[in-house]
Write an enzyme that holds these catalytic residues in place. Structure first.
Site, PDB file in Angstrom:
ATOM      1  N   CYS A 117       0.713  -1.221  -0.101  1.00 50.34           N
ATOM      2  CA  CYS A 117      -0.041  -0.121  -0.056  1.00 50.34           C
ATOM      3  C   CYS A 117       0.953   1.147  -0.023  1.00 50.34           C
ATOM      4  O   CYS A 117       1.760   1.470   0.866  1.00 50.34           O
ATOM      5  CB  CYS A 117      -0.863   0.085   1.276  1.00 50.34           C
ATOM      6  SG  CYS A 117      -1.786   1.487   1.519  1.00 50.34           S
ATOM      7  N   TRP A 165      -7.730  -6.971   5.362  1.00 46.91           N
ATOM      8  CA  TRP A 165      -6.144  -7.529   5.318  1.00 46.91           C
ATOM      9  C   TRP A 165      -5.820  -8.694   6.571  1.00 46.91           C
ATOM     10  O   TRP A 165      -6.368  -8.429   7.663  1.00 46.91           O
ATOM     11  CB  TRP A 165      -5.296  -6.391   5.712  1.00 46.91           C
ATOM     12  CG  TRP A 165      -5.504  -5.079   4.725  1.00 46.91           C
ATOM     13  CD1 TRP A 165      -6.133  -4.100   5.079  1.00 46.91           C
ATOM     14  CD2 TRP A 165      -4.876  -5.004   3.657  1.00 46.91           C
ATOM     15  NE1 TRP A 165      -5.897  -3.166   3.773  1.00 46.91           N
ATOM     16  CE2 TRP A 165      -5.094  -3.712   2.976  1.00 46.91           C
ATOM     17  CE3 TRP A 165      -3.675  -5.901   2.819  1.00 46.91           C
ATOM     18  CZ2 TRP A 165      -4.488  -3.201   1.655  1.00 46.91           C
ATOM     19  CZ3 TRP A 165      -3.168  -5.215   1.724  1.00 46.91           C
ATOM     20  CH2 TRP A 165      -3.415  -4.071   0.993  1.00 46.91           C
ATOM     21  N   ARG A 196     -14.487   1.451   6.303  1.00 42.72           N
ATOM     22  CA  ARG A 196     -13.658   0.725   5.560  1.00 42.72           C
ATOM     23  C   ARG A 196     -12.495   0.347   6.632  1.00 42.72           C
ATOM     24  O   ARG A 196     -11.933   1.316   7.346  1.00 42.72           O
ATOM     25  CB  ARG A 196     -13.246   1.445   4.657  1.00 42.72           C
ATOM     26  CG  ARG A 196     -14.256   1.574   3.242  1.00 42.72           C
ATOM     27  CD  ARG A 196     -13.724   1.822   1.810  1.00 42.72           C
ATOM     28  NE  ARG A 196     -12.706   0.670   1.605  1.00 42.72           N
ATOM     29  CZ  ARG A 196     -11.761   0.765   0.708  1.00 42.72           C
ATOM     30  NH1 ARG A 196     -11.902   2.057   0.154  1.00 42.72           N
ATOM     31  NH2 ARG A 196     -11.089   0.034   0.540  1.00 42.72           N
ATOM     32  N   VAL A 197     -12.164  -0.707   6.528  1.00 44.04           N
ATOM     33  CA  VAL A 197     -10.720  -1.175   7.191  1.00 44.04           C
ATOM     34  C   VAL A 197      -9.687  -0.983   6.344  1.00 44.04           C
ATOM     35  O   VAL A 197      -9.428  -1.862   5.479  1.00 44.04           O
ATOM     36  CB  VAL A 197     -10.974  -2.557   7.420  1.00 44.04           C
ATOM     37  CG1 VAL A 197      -9.724  -3.288   8.171  1.00 44.04           C
ATOM     38  CG2 VAL A 197     -12.107  -2.881   8.603  1.00 44.04           C
ATOM     39  N   THR A 198      -8.730   0.154   6.807  1.00 41.59           N
ATOM     40  CA  THR A 198      -7.586   0.589   5.810  1.00 41.59           C
ATOM     41  C   THR A 198      -6.330   0.204   6.605  1.00 41.59           C
ATOM     42  O   THR A 198      -6.373   0.321   8.027  1.00 41.59           O
ATOM     43  CB  THR A 198      -7.694   2.022   5.437  1.00 41.59           C
ATOM     44  OG1 THR A 198      -7.976   2.973   6.627  1.00 41.59           O
ATOM     45  CG2 THR A 198      -8.982   1.964   4.697  1.00 41.59           C
ATOM     46  N   VAL A 199      -5.361   0.447   6.217  1.00 42.10           N
ATOM     47  CA  VAL A 199      -3.892   0.440   6.611  1.00 42.10           C
ATOM     48  C   VAL A 199      -3.494   1.832   5.954  1.00 42.10           C
ATOM     49  O   VAL A 199      -3.764   2.365   5.111  1.00 42.10           O
ATOM     50  CB  VAL A 199      -2.949  -0.537   6.105  1.00 42.10           C
ATOM     51  CG1 VAL A 199      -3.263  -1.885   6.761  1.00 42.10           C
ATOM     52  CG2 VAL A 199      -2.967  -0.699   4.481  1.00 42.10           C
ATOM     53  N   GLU A 242      -5.160   7.734   9.397  1.00 41.83           N
ATOM     54  CA  GLU A 242      -4.794   8.509   8.217  1.00 41.83           C
ATOM     55  C   GLU A 242      -3.591   8.702   7.903  1.00 41.83           C
ATOM     56  O   GLU A 242      -2.725   9.204   8.933  1.00 41.83           O
ATOM     57  CB  GLU A 242      -5.634   9.840   8.504  1.00 41.83           C
ATOM     58  CG  GLU A 242      -5.112  10.977   7.474  1.00 41.83           C
ATOM     59  CD  GLU A 242      -5.375  10.515   6.091  1.00 41.83           C
ATOM     60  OE1 GLU A 242      -4.357  10.627   5.339  1.00 41.83           O
ATOM     61  OE2 GLU A 242      -6.255  10.063   5.760  1.00 41.83           O
ATOM     62  N   TYR A 297      -5.650   5.822  -9.082  1.00 38.67           N
ATOM     63  CA  TYR A 297      -6.901   4.996  -8.448  1.00 38.67           C
ATOM     64  C   TYR A 297      -8.257   5.363  -9.091  1.00 38.67           C
ATOM     65  O   TYR A 297      -8.680   4.568  -9.537  1.00 38.67           O
ATOM     66  CB  TYR A 297      -7.075   5.195  -7.010  1.00 38.67           C
ATOM     67  CG  TYR A 297      -6.016   4.550  -5.927  1.00 38.67           C
ATOM     68  CD1 TYR A 297      -6.320   3.131  -5.601  1.00 38.67           C
ATOM     69  CD2 TYR A 297      -4.672   4.851  -5.852  1.00 38.67           C
ATOM     70  CE1 TYR A 297      -5.457   2.438  -4.970  1.00 38.67           C
ATOM     71  CE2 TYR A 297      -3.933   4.050  -5.035  1.00 38.67           C
ATOM     72  CZ  TYR A 297      -4.105   2.890  -4.668  1.00 38.67           C
ATOM     73  OH  TYR A 297      -3.326   1.972  -3.780  1.00 38.67           O
TER      74      TYR A 297
END
Length: 320
Positions: free
Chosen positions: A50, A83, A117-120, A135, A186
């Protein structure tokens, strides 16, 4: 399937719309703050694939904070739930902090019934069992200054990615690069209409042309001072020819076709320790195995051949 995580992020015009991060607290150097900077207290959940997460790993390496903030690398493939932590494969870790199987379980642990949303990346406070921030731009800003007391060397302590005298220029380039390049690739790749793709591609390559011209006259984005704006641009440029050209249809030109952008990318890649933040295997396999709406058979392309270690010549080009 993993594609469900992405198709919901498009508007009625078919344009990709990035979701705003959910956790926005700050670690401060001030010991009286809610989240004071302390050695060993915080953990970063990262993806080597990412670009957003890699901003923060870059800062960890550059600032000498590897023994201050622990980290875990998720598996490169983005699964249905989120993830995953799958120890064993190349540079993939277990969750040694919370013992969870995937990142969604951590979000749900902190905020039961979490619907975002599940983000890194995720900056996690091991003392209070809270997610401090997810963030990347804000975590990068924290790592750049709030942990200075714990940097390995005085040189790393003095390294300032957001110096006061250059903040206006940094903010301007951050906004430009985010809208047109970082998120621009994106918007090309996840577009679901021809019109949305065409508009995004025009903006992307117009921006790259502008950056090529600027970097022919300036070593870094803001004068000759390396800043967070350069980190934020680099993580996209270094992935561009690897995956964005083919996978995201950003194929009008490659970064290797821009002499100054390509040399700039190689210079940053060759800074001490930064090559460890760029993992081609994770990058190429993540995009091409996870985005099944784009690549339904999850076939990973064989190339391209890239030599990020070739001499960049930027030091001689901008010698005083």
């Amino acid at each position: 399937m993993a594609k469900e995580l992405f198709l919901t992020a498009n508007n009625a015009k078919g344009e990709f719309v990035r979701v705003v991060s959910s956790f926005r607290s700050f670690v401060r150097a001030d010991p009286t703050s809610e989240f004071p900077a302390e050695a060993g207290r915080y953990h970063l959940y990262l993806s080597l694939a990412c670009p957003w997460a890699s901003r923060t790993f870059f800062a960890i390496k550059a600032k000498g904070l590897e023994n201050v903030i622990s980290k875990s690398f998720v598996h490169w493939k983005l699964a249905q739930k989120s993830w995953e932590f799958i120890p064993g494969p190349y540079r993939c870790d277990a969750d040694t902090v919370n013992g969870k199987a995937n990142l969604r379980e951590i979000y749900d642990m902190v905020e039961p019934g979490f619907t975002g949303r599940v983000t890194v990346p995720v900056l996690f406070d091991k003392k209070t069992n809270q997610i401090v921030n997810n963030e990347s731009s804000e975590i990068l800003r924290m790592l750049g200054v709030e942990f200075n007391a714990f940097c390995e060397t005085d040189e790393q302590r003095r390294l300032d990615f957001y110096p006061e005298e250059h903040r206006a220029g940094i903010d301007e380039w951050n906004d430009f690069c985010y809208e047109n390049v970082n998120n621009g690739v994106y918007r090309c790749g996840f577009a679901t209409t021809q019109e949305a793709y065409d508009a995004a591609a025009v903006k992307l390559f117009s921006a790259l042309d502008k950056l090529e011209d600027h970097l022919s006259k300036s070593r870094y984005l803001v004068s000759n001072h390396f800043t967070e704006a350069d980190i934020r641009l680099f993580v996209t440029l270094v992935r561009f020819d690897m995956v964005y050209v083919g996978h995201f249809k950003c194929n009008k030109k490659r970064i290797v076709d821009y002499p100054n952008l390509w040399a700039y990318t190689r210079e940053i890649y060759q800074m001490p320790g930064i090559d460890e933040t760029v993992d081609r295997f994770h990058i190429e396999h993540h995009y091409q195995e996870s985005h099944l709406q784009i690549n339904p058979h999850a076939i990973v392309a064989v190339g391209p051949d890239l030599d990020l270690t070739a001499p960049h010549g930027r030091d001689a080009q901008f010698a005083k």
